[in-house]
Scaffold this motif. Structure first.
Motif, PDB file in Angstrom:
ATOM      1  N   LEU A 199       0.846  -1.195   0.000  1.00 43.07           N
ATOM      2  CA  LEU A 199       0.000   0.000   0.000  1.00 43.07           C
ATOM      3  C   LEU A 199       0.881   1.244   0.000  1.00 43.07           C
ATOM      4  CD1 LEU A 199      -2.760  -1.159   2.517  1.00 43.07           C
ATOM      5  CD2 LEU A 199      -2.836  -1.180   0.020  1.00 43.07           C
ATOM      6  N   LYS A 200       1.764   1.294  -1.009  1.00 40.91           N
ATOM      7  CA  LYS A 200       2.723   2.385  -1.164  1.00 40.91           C
ATOM      8  C   LYS A 200       2.741   2.800  -2.635  1.00 40.91           C
ATOM      9  CE  LYS A 200       5.845   0.438   2.373  1.00 40.91           C
ATOM     10  NZ  LYS A 200       5.731   1.504   3.370  1.00 40.91           N
ATOM     11  N   PRO A 201       3.246   4.011  -2.929  1.00 39.06           N
ATOM     12  CA  PRO A 201       3.365   4.431  -4.326  1.00 39.06           C
ATOM     13  C   PRO A 201       4.328   3.540  -5.114  1.00 39.06           C
ATOM     14  CG  PRO A 201       3.522   6.316  -2.844  1.00 39.06           C
ATOM     15  CD  PRO A 201       3.597   5.092  -1.992  1.00 39.06           C
ATOM     16  N   LEU A 202       4.231   3.597  -6.441  1.00 36.00           N
ATOM     17  CA  LEU A 202       5.015   2.739  -7.320  1.00 36.00           C
ATOM     18  C   LEU A 202       6.516   2.853  -7.066  1.00 36.00           C
ATOM     19  CD1 LEU A 202       5.261   0.863  -9.799  1.00 36.00           C
ATOM     20  CD2 LEU A 202       5.245   2.924 -11.226  1.00 36.00           C
ATOM     21  N   ALA A 203       7.033   4.074  -6.948  1.00 35.54           N
ATOM     22  CA  ALA A 203       8.487   4.255  -6.790  1.00 35.54           C
ATOM     23  C   ALA A 203       9.005   3.541  -5.546  1.00 35.54           C
ATOM     24  CB  ALA A 203       8.818   5.742  -6.723  1.00 35.54           C
ATOM     25  N   GLU A 204       8.262   3.608  -4.461  1.00 34.16           N
ATOM     26  CA  GLU A 204       8.697   2.950  -3.224  1.00 34.16           C
ATOM     27  C   GLU A 204       8.637   1.436  -3.363  1.00 34.16           C
ATOM     28  OE1 GLU A 204       6.901   4.498   0.344  1.00 34.16           O
ATOM     29  OE2 GLU A 204       6.616   6.469  -0.569  1.00 34.16           O
ATOM     30  N   ARG A 205       7.621   0.945  -4.043  1.00 37.19           N
ATOM     31  CA  ARG A 205       7.515  -0.504  -4.237  1.00 37.19           C
ATOM     32  C   ARG A 205       8.636  -1.012  -5.132  1.00 37.19           C
ATOM     33  NH1 ARG A 205       2.199   0.695  -5.745  1.00 37.19           N
ATOM     34  NH2 ARG A 205       2.434  -0.474  -7.704  1.00 37.19           N
ATOM     35  N   GLY A 261      15.787  -8.306  -5.539  1.00 35.95           N
ATOM     36  CA  GLY A 261      16.433  -8.791  -6.758  1.00 35.95           C
ATOM     37  C   GLY A 261      15.495  -9.101  -7.897  1.00 35.95           C
ATOM     38  N   PHE A 262      14.341  -8.469  -7.959  1.00 31.25           N
ATOM     39  CA  PHE A 262      13.422  -8.707  -9.076  1.00 31.25           C
ATOM     40  C   PHE A 262      12.657  -7.426  -9.390  1.00 31.25           C
ATOM     41  CE2 PHE A 262      11.005  -9.881  -5.251  1.00 31.25           C
ATOM     42  CZ  PHE A 262       9.861  -9.116  -5.404  1.00 31.25           C
ATOM     43  N   VAL A 263      11.953  -7.437 -10.498  1.00 33.20           N
ATOM     44  CA  VAL A 263      11.089  -6.330 -10.916  1.00 33.20           C
ATOM     45  C   VAL A 263       9.673  -6.864 -11.006  1.00 33.20           C
ATOM     46  CG1 VAL A 263      10.542  -4.687 -12.759  1.00 33.20           C
ATOM     47  CG2 VAL A 263      12.938  -5.213 -12.218  1.00 33.20           C
ATOM     48  N   CYS A 264       8.726  -6.184 -10.367  1.00 31.45           N
ATOM     49  CA  CYS A 264       7.335  -6.629 -10.393  1.00 31.45           C
ATOM     50  C   CYS A 264       6.676  -6.146 -11.682  1.00 31.45           C
ATOM     51  CB  CYS A 264       6.569  -6.103  -9.177  1.00 31.45           C
ATOM     52  SG  CYS A 264       4.840  -6.673  -9.120  1.00 31.45           S
ATOM     53  N   GLU A 265       6.026  -7.058 -12.378  1.00 29.88           N
ATOM     54  CA  GLU A 265       5.343  -6.734 -13.628  1.00 29.88           C
ATOM     55  C   GLU A 265       3.860  -7.075 -13.542  1.00 29.88           C
ATOM     56  OE1 GLU A 265       7.562  -8.984 -16.452  1.00 29.88           O
ATOM     57  OE2 GLU A 265       9.194  -7.514 -16.578  1.00 29.88           O
ATOM     58  N   CYS A 266       3.299  -6.946 -12.353  1.00 30.14           N
ATOM     59  CA  CYS A 266       1.879  -7.255 -12.169  1.00 30.14           C
ATOM     60  C   CYS A 266       1.019  -6.197 -12.869  1.00 30.14           C
ATOM     61  CB  CYS A 266       1.546  -7.324 -10.681  1.00 30.14           C
ATOM     62  SG  CYS A 266       1.488  -5.719  -9.862  1.00 30.14           S
ATOM     63  N   PRO A 267      -0.264  -6.472 -13.114  1.00 27.65           N
ATOM     64  CA  PRO A 267      -1.129  -5.499 -13.798  1.00 27.65           C
ATOM     65  C   PRO A 267      -1.189  -4.143 -13.107  1.00 27.65           C
ATOM     66  CG  PRO A 267      -2.193  -7.646 -13.715  1.00 27.65           C
ATOM     67  CD  PRO A 267      -0.955  -7.754 -12.890  1.00 27.65           C
ATOM     68  N   ARG A 268      -1.145  -4.137 -11.789  1.00 27.66           N
ATOM     69  CA  ARG A 268      -1.205  -2.865 -11.068  1.00 27.66           C
ATOM     70  C   ARG A 268       0.030  -2.027 -11.357  1.00 27.66           C
ATOM     71  NH1 ARG A 268      -0.267  -2.233  -4.628  1.00 27.66           N
ATOM     72  NH2 ARG A 268      -0.625   0.032  -4.456  1.00 27.66           N
ATOM     73  N   CYS A 269       1.205  -2.631 -11.271  1.00 25.36           N
ATOM     74  CA  CYS A 269       2.438  -1.896 -11.539  1.00 25.36           C
ATOM     75  C   CYS A 269       2.478  -1.412 -12.984  1.00 25.36           C
ATOM     76  CB  CYS A 269       3.649  -2.773 -11.241  1.00 25.36           C
ATOM     77  SG  CYS A 269       3.940  -3.050  -9.474  1.00 25.36           S
ATOM     78  N   VAL A 303      -8.767   1.421 -10.976  1.00 30.21           N
ATOM     79  CA  VAL A 303      -8.509   2.765 -10.476  1.00 30.21           C
ATOM     80  C   VAL A 303      -8.163   2.717  -8.995  1.00 30.21           C
ATOM     81  CG1 VAL A 303      -9.538   5.027 -10.045  1.00 30.21           C
ATOM     82  CG2 VAL A 303      -9.973   3.859 -12.209  1.00 30.21           C
ATOM     83  N   ARG A 304      -8.952   1.977  -8.224  1.00 27.46           N
ATOM     84  CA  ARG A 304      -8.697   1.883  -6.789  1.00 27.46           C
ATOM     85  C   ARG A 304      -7.357   1.223  -6.499  1.00 27.46           C
ATOM     86  NH1 ARG A 304     -14.793  -0.168  -5.211  1.00 27.46           N
ATOM     87  NH2 ARG A 304     -15.813   1.893  -5.238  1.00 27.46           N
ATOM     88  N   ALA A 305      -6.975   0.223  -7.322  1.00 21.45           N
ATOM     89  CA  ALA A 305      -5.693  -0.451  -7.100  1.00 21.45           C
ATOM     90  C   ALA A 305      -4.531   0.519  -7.255  1.00 21.45           C
ATOM     91  CB  ALA A 305      -5.551  -1.620  -8.070  1.00 21.45           C
ATOM     92  N   VAL A 306      -4.601   1.403  -8.256  1.00 21.54           N
ATOM     93  CA  VAL A 306      -3.552   2.404  -8.435  1.00 21.54           C
ATOM     94  C   VAL A 306      -3.561   3.402  -7.280  1.00 21.54           C
ATOM     95  CG1 VAL A 306      -2.773   4.319  -9.875  1.00 21.54           C
ATOM     96  CG2 VAL A 306      -3.506   2.175 -10.948  1.00 21.54           C
ATOM     97  N   CYS A 307      -4.758   3.856  -6.900  1.00 21.45           N
ATOM     98  CA  CYS A 307      -4.873   4.849  -5.821  1.00 21.45           C
ATOM     99  C   CYS A 307      -4.485   4.273  -4.465  1.00 21.45           C
ATOM    100  CB  CYS A 307      -6.297   5.396  -5.764  1.00 21.45           C
ATOM    101  SG  CYS A 307      -6.764   6.353  -7.228  1.00 21.45           S
TER     102      CYS A 307
END
Length: 686
Positions: free
Chosen positions: A480-486, A494-502, A560-564
């Motif tokens: 429950l943090k902004p994209l940059a922090e996640r 050691g990985f990059v998340c490529e989920c639909p939300r990201c 929308v809620r997932a991004v917010c």
């Protein structure tokens, strides 16, 4: 009298405690058996008898029995509420437990002392009869009868010593009194469970199990005496090293340790054949049910477990390990999974909860290295199956469970490999514990599964419906943090998340988040004069939602809620500042979009229900209706109905569906956590 520090007395269970006892350090878990002495436990039972025999209490129990004659479950629930409100607090206060959260401590202490003690079990039967609980009374009577006969005594002669009990039993369960079964022979050693006694013999005061294991191993290198082998078996059981414990127990011919080791390895039929203890048989049946996926979280955590026997069992559900990307493996569903379904129960590789790990204490690498030297199963998993950061092939998921521990030897893994396994698989917030099967799940910032600590195990449940062949993912950190922090947190793993939300957030121009990011920085800055008010927050959050929806192009409200949800801290601040049902609902919806079934989801849905209905008292859960129906005087009936449904769904996703009669108990635990600003109740019980 007063005992000065550094003087270490050994007190037997029957000894009186000093009025003041100073402890400079305690390296043991606080267990229910420590709450009351044996004498105090019997005193508490006598108090309960007198309170239940009081005329006013008898009338209330009569009324409940008559009102709910057609539903045993409803009678049990209402009776429990009556006892918690009017009986148990009096007993707790007598022993100095005045906090509402401590009201059940004396009961747990009685259960812990109970075991195979005839007096405590006889009192328990009388209490169940006084409470009109026919099923529990029948179970207690059968257990008491078996215990009496195992000691070479006659059950009817035993009852003759307790006139009131015999009369109650003759009225409620006459068949047990009238039976004239032949008296059993003298009880063999295995008829009385000696787990706690064996542990006291094996571990010295102020000694943790790993130190005890090293000491006993050194002694056994010079003298392989059976008592020393039995003690080491017990210590290894306390560390959760079941295969090594079984070897020692059988070499020492220690029946109770052998039974506990077999139970830990999932060999329940062998375990039952090896003991005549009624209490052990009863718990073994429960463990076998758990191994088939029947896990009732409340029953498991509230039960008084015979010492040394595991509280939980491994369970391999409808998931398997598979390659999910080049050089990456994970868990995938073997069929369509329902929301809230139990997918796995994986016990810890080593019971590190009994040890102090971290800075200034034991190094986790040393703990797992010693465990690998001791246990072939641990050595195999650390050296060959669990990832140390380098690619490893997918294997059968069952190989990661204690139920599939093999007896063949395995090479001791190198220290660098162990370090890599800990870094990749250990749950840092759970004391660097490794739960091998669950650790196969990869991360997603929009997870479709959740994990829940239950006893020695970590449970994996579906947050939503999962299609066959779909990867099952959890969240490794607070998402429950902004994209940059996640992204930074993912990089540390050691990985990059490529989920639909990201991917959705990456597609939106950063300028769309500039205004809301300024508010987030103000909230977090120690130099900020005051947090933003509720009105500016509402305007900013509405603007964020509109901007995200426009950028994604008719995406649907959940996306929308997932991004917010990355700005949940601001939704939370608005709810605190405003306190309205609308503000709490907005906070709830963004959390629900990303982490359904989280403890935050449970708390927020309960708070929303309470705000909509106006039920703020400690007894408010008695008015909770899981089907969404509400009291006629509720001012916001539609919102209250949705809130009740949301709260019921959140708790079922997290804890499983225990049935309508257990659900209020779960909601009540959440209420206590909300009102006392405390953590989740499940984390307080080992």
């Amino acid at each position: 009298g007063h005992l000065p520090p550094h003087r270490w007395p050994r007190l037997a269970d029957y000894d009186e405690l000093p009025s003041i006892l100073s402890l400079t350090e305690l390296l043991l878990d606080i267990t229910p058996v420590m709450v009351l002495t044996y004498r105090q436990a019997t005193e508490a039972q006598e108090m309960l008898k007198q309170l239940l025999k009081a005329p006013e209490m008898t009338l209330q129990v009569d009324a409940l029995e008559k009102k709910f004659a057609d539903s045993y479950e409803k009678f049990r629930w209402k009776l429990g509420g009556l006892l918690i409100k009017e009986v148990y607090p009096l007993v707790a206060a007598h022993f100095g437990f005045n906090d509402p959260s401590e009201v059940l401590l004396p009961l747990r202490a009685i259960q812990a002392h109970g075991g195979d003690d005839l007096l405590l079990q006889t009192n328990r039967l009388e209490l169940e009869l006084l409470m009109r609980d026919s099923r529990e009374a029948a179970s207690a009577a059968r257990r008491l009868k078996a215990m009496v006969q195992a000691r070479g005594q006659d059950f009817q002669e035993h009852l003759e010593q307790y006139t009131n009990l015999r009369l109650l039993l003759q009225k409620a369960l006459p068949q047990l009194v009238l039976e004239n079964a032949p008296t059993g022979q003298a009880a063999p050693a295995a008829a009385v469970w000696r787990g706690a006694e064996l542990f006291e013999e094996a571990v010295k005061p102020m000694e943790d199990p790993m130190t005890a294991e090293a000491r006993l191993s050194a002694q056994l290198s010079e003298n392989r005496a059976a008592p020393l082998l039995a003690q080491r078996a017990v210590v290894r059981l306390s560390l959760g090293l079941y295969d090594a414990a079984l070897e020692d127990a059988r070499a020492a011919r220690c029946a109770d340790a052998e039974v506990a080791a077999l139970a830990g390895l999932g060999r329940f039929a062998e375990a039952r054949r090896a003991t005549q203890s009624c209490i052990a048989h009863q718990w073994l049946e429960g463990l076998e049910l758990q191994s088939k996926g029947a896990v009732n979280v409340l029953e498991v955590l509230r039960a008084s477990v015979p010492f040394l026997l595991p509280r939980t069992s491994d369970f391999e559900g409808p998931v398997q390990m598979a390659a999910v990307a080049p050089e990456r493996r994970g868990l995938v569903a073997t069929r369509r999974l329902q929301a809230g379904e139990l997918l796995l129960s994986s016990r810890s590789l080593v019971a590190v909860g009994r040890l102090k790990l971290g800075h200034g204490f034991r190094n986790p690498v040393d703990v797992y290295k010693n465990a690998a030297r001791t246990s072939k199963h641990v050595a195999r998993l650390l050296g060959k199956i669990l990832s140390d950061g380098s690619p490893r092939p997918a294997s059968a998921l069952s190989k990661l469970l204690w139920h599939a521990a093999e007896a063949t030897a395995s090479d001791l893994p190198e220290e660098s490999v162990i370090q890599g396994v800990i870094a990749t698989n250990a749950f840092k917030d759970l004391g660097s514990s490794i739960f091998p099967a669950v650790s196969m799940a990869n991360h997603s910032c929009l997870p479709n599964a959740l994990v829940l600590k239950c006893g020695e195990a970590l449970l994996l449940r579906a947050r939503r419906v999962i299609s066959q062949g779909e990867e099952v993912c959890i969240n490794y950190f607070d998402v429950l943090k902004p994209l940059a922090e996640r992204q930074k947190l993912c990089q540390s793993w050691g990985f990059v998340c490529e989920c639909p939300r990201c991917e959705d957030e990456k597609s939106i121009d950063e300028s769309k988040f500039r205004a809301i990011s300024i508010l987030m920085n103000q909230l977090r800055s120690p130099l900020a004069a005051a947090p933003p008010g509720a009105a500016p927050l509402q305007v900013a959050l509405r603007a964020l939602e509109d901007s995200v929806a426009a950028s994604l192009g008719s995406p649907g409200v959940k996306r929308v809620r997932a991004v917010c949800a990355g700005y949940t801290a601001l939704y939370n601040l608005r709810a605190q500042e405003e306190g309205s049902a609308e503000a709490i609902a907005d906070h709830l919806k963004v959390v629900e979009a990303v982490l359904p079934g989280s403890f935050s989801h449970c708390k927020l849905s309960f708070q929303y229900w309470r705000t909509c209905t106006g039920h703020f008292g400690e007894d408010c859960v008695q008015k909770f209706k899981a089907d969404g129906t509400v009291q006629p005087f509720t001012q916001r009936p539609l919102e209250a109905a949705w809130a009740a449904t949301s709260a019921a769904t959140a708790h079922k996703l997290r804890y499983g569906d225990p049935g309508v009669d257990f659900l209020p108990s779960l909601v009540e635990e959440t209420r206590k956590s909300v009102d006392s600003n405390a953590g989740e109740f499940i984390l307080k019980i080992r």
